[in-house]
Design a protein around this motif. Structure first.
Motif, PDB file in Angstrom:
ATOM      1  N   ASP A 180      56.441  51.658  67.814  1.00 39.99           N
ATOM      2  CA  ASP A 180      57.384  51.253  66.767  1.00 39.99           C
ATOM      3  C   ASP A 180      57.601  52.392  65.777  1.00 39.99           C
ATOM      4  OD1 ASP A 180      58.842  50.176  64.754  1.00 39.99           O
ATOM      5  OD2 ASP A 180      57.470  48.512  64.330  1.00 39.99           O
TER       6      ASP A 180
ATOM      7  N   GLN B 103      53.679  48.537  50.350  1.00 41.41           N
ATOM      8  CA  GLN B 103      54.040  48.130  51.708  1.00 41.41           C
ATOM      9  C   GLN B 103      52.827  47.528  52.420  1.00 41.41           C
ATOM     10  OE1 GLN B 103      54.413  51.761  54.248  1.00 41.41           O
ATOM     11  NE2 GLN B 103      55.094  52.777  52.357  1.00 41.41           N
TER      12      GLN B 103
ATOM     13  N   ARG C 222      59.141  52.615  63.192  1.00 41.57           N
ATOM     14  CA  ARG C 222      59.120  52.289  61.756  1.00 41.57           C
ATOM     15  C   ARG C 222      57.729  52.494  61.147  1.00 41.57           C
ATOM     16  NH1 ARG C 222      61.536  46.406  62.135  1.00 41.57           N
ATOM     17  NH2 ARG C 222      60.288  46.628  64.027  1.00 41.57           N
ATOM     18  N   THR C 223      56.719  52.578  62.009  1.00 35.04           N
ATOM     19  CA  THR C 223      55.360  52.784  61.496  1.00 35.04           C
ATOM     20  C   THR C 223      55.046  54.259  61.250  1.00 35.04           C
ATOM     21  OG1 THR C 223      54.387  53.022  63.690  1.00 35.04           O
ATOM     22  CG2 THR C 223      54.521  50.780  62.786  1.00 35.04           C
TER      23      THR C 223
END
Lengths: 251, 216
Positions: free
Chosen positions: B173, B110, B175-176
């Motif tokens: 965020d 990632q 998603r982090t």
């Protein structure tokens, strides 16, 4: 805890030779003090001043004080026989009298006037028990002490001291002639005896000093180099000479 | 007899330094692998951890045998006692390098949420503390050991900074969160590495002086 023995600026001369140079230290009541140092450093000489064993040697001259309960043992009024009753001594080689085990122990009390057999029996049992020897000899009290093993003989000598109810025990390399098991028994005994008595121990065996003593004094050429907690002396001695000696880098 | 004893004590010191070298390399590789997302390097660190663990066992055995056979006293005893402690600190540091390398593997495929800046900085500081503490150990240098102890505060401050920064990323965020948490762990591992380096420096001070540095 109070000081049982206090040695102040003690110097000792054998003729012209100075064996102790202004040595000062104190031994607390109910403690074990180990005196260590190489041969000829004065540690045994120092030990022998405490019950005046040096009196027996010619040409000995002493300066300074050796105080027992605040009274100088070298005071002219000192009764040396009484002093040696209060301050007993164990030597390098066990020296039992050539008589029975019972009579070895009863000898001292008899000299001091005890005649009653029941009382003597009691003293014998108590002293042998105190020296951790009773169980091994109780069935052969009438046999000769010479038949005991070296380690048993040494404990017999300690029992013989205990029989006259001393206050201080001086031990001059008490294990140097003994095997490791007997040595261990004497060391265990020292740990028990300090509950009742004050002990000063001369030893060549540094591990022994480290195992049994509360305080350690290091002697070198008649001088007291360092004296303090055994824990401190053996983990972080202050003087380089002490460090060199106890780590085996001496000379 | 004493000559071979002194040789053994010196060998013990050399082995500790050698272990220190391995651990230092392992930390460096772990942080590199993370910054460059180099999975191969990370796997090398992971594979190397067994060797470090084995060194700890060998050093401990060496200490035990010396105690049993030589009855060490004074400074000799402190060399052995601190040897036992330092080897544990080094082994833990090795574990943290291993942990960081694991993070590299986890994040391998990632993109990083941000270029790593403070973490490599922390790593450099922690690593310098380790090499300085090892040098202090080698040279018995108390002044250098004291410097290491002081440097620990800077690493702690930097860790707080890393923590706060990553927290803001996560708040902005969600998603982090997965990756940011991993990176916070890395910060924490580096902070622990610095603590162990400080321990080693404190043991050096004890080894040389016999005195404990009072913990603040």
């Amino acid at each position: 805890m109070s000081d049982k023995i206090s040695i102040n600026k003690l110097s000792l001369f054998y003729g012209d030779t100075q064996a102790l140079k202004k040595v000062s230290f104190a031994v607390r009541k109910n403690s074990v003090m180990a005196l260590i140092g190489p041969s000829g450093c004065g540690k045994s000489t120092c030990l022998r001043t405490i019950n005046r064993m040096n009196d027996l040697i010619e040409n000995v001259r002493i300066e300074g004080e050796v105080m027992l309960d605040g009274v100088d043992v070298y005071h002219p009024d000192t009764d040396v026989v009484m002093l040696r009753k209060r301050v007993g001594m164990v030597f390098q080689r066990p020296n039992p009298f050539p008589m029975s085990i019972y009579d070895n122990i009863a000898y001292g009390p008899r000299v001091h006037g005890v005649k009653d057999k029941t009382v003597l029996d009691g003293i014998v049992e108590k002293s042998l028990t105190g020296a951790a020897l009773w169980d091994e000899v109780k069935d052969r009290l009438k046999q000769s002490a010479m038949g005991l093993s070296g380690g048993q003989q040494q404990r017999l000598c300690i029992a013989r001291l205990l029989a006259v109810d001393p206050e201080v025990l001086l031990m001059d390399e008490p294990c140097s002639a003994l095997d490791p098991i007997s040595t261990m028994k004497i060391e265990e005994l020292i740990a028990e005896l300090k509950e009742k008595y004050t002990i000063v121990l001369v030893t060549h065996n540094m591990q022994q000093a480290a195992r049994v003593s509360g305080e350690t004094a290091f002697f070198l050429s008649g001088e007291l180099v360092e004296c303090g907690d055994t824990d401190t002396i053996f983990t972080r001695p202050q003087d380089k000479r002490t460090e060199d000696y106890i780590t085996g880098r001496f000379g | 007899m004493r000559q071979s004893y002194e040789k053994e004590l010196e060998t013990l010191r050399q082995e500790i330094l050698r272990m220190g070298g391995l651990v230092s390399q392992s930390i460096e590789d772990a942080v590199q692998s993370l910054a460059k997302q180099d999975e191969q390097l990370a796997k090398k660190v992971i594979a190397g951890d067994d060797a470090i663990d084995q060194m700890e066992v060998d050093i401990e055995d060496r200490c035990m045998v010396l105690i049993a056979r030589q009855q060490p006293m004074a400074r000799d005893l402190r060399i052995i006692g601190t040897g036992l402690k330092i080897t544990t600190d080094l082994e833990r540091m090795g574990d943290h390098a291993f942990d960081i390398a694991k993070v590299t593997v986890r994040l391998a495929n990632q993109p990083l949420i941000k270029p790593l800046v403070d973490i490599p900085r922390m790593a450099r500081m922690a690593q310098k503390m380790l090499t300085d503490s090892l040098e202090a150990y080698m040279k018995m240098d108390i002044a250098l050991a004291e410097q290491v102890c002081l440097a620990d505060n800077e690493v702690d401050d930097l860790y707080q900074q890393v923590f706060r920064e990553l927290l803001t990323y996560m708040m902005e965020d969600p998603r982090t969160i997965g990756q940011a948490t991993q990176l916070i762990f890395v910060g924490r591992y580096l902070e622990r590495i610095a603590d162990h380096a400080t321990n080693i420096a404190e043991w050096v001070i004890y080894l040389v002086t016999g005195q404990r540095l009072r913990k603040k």
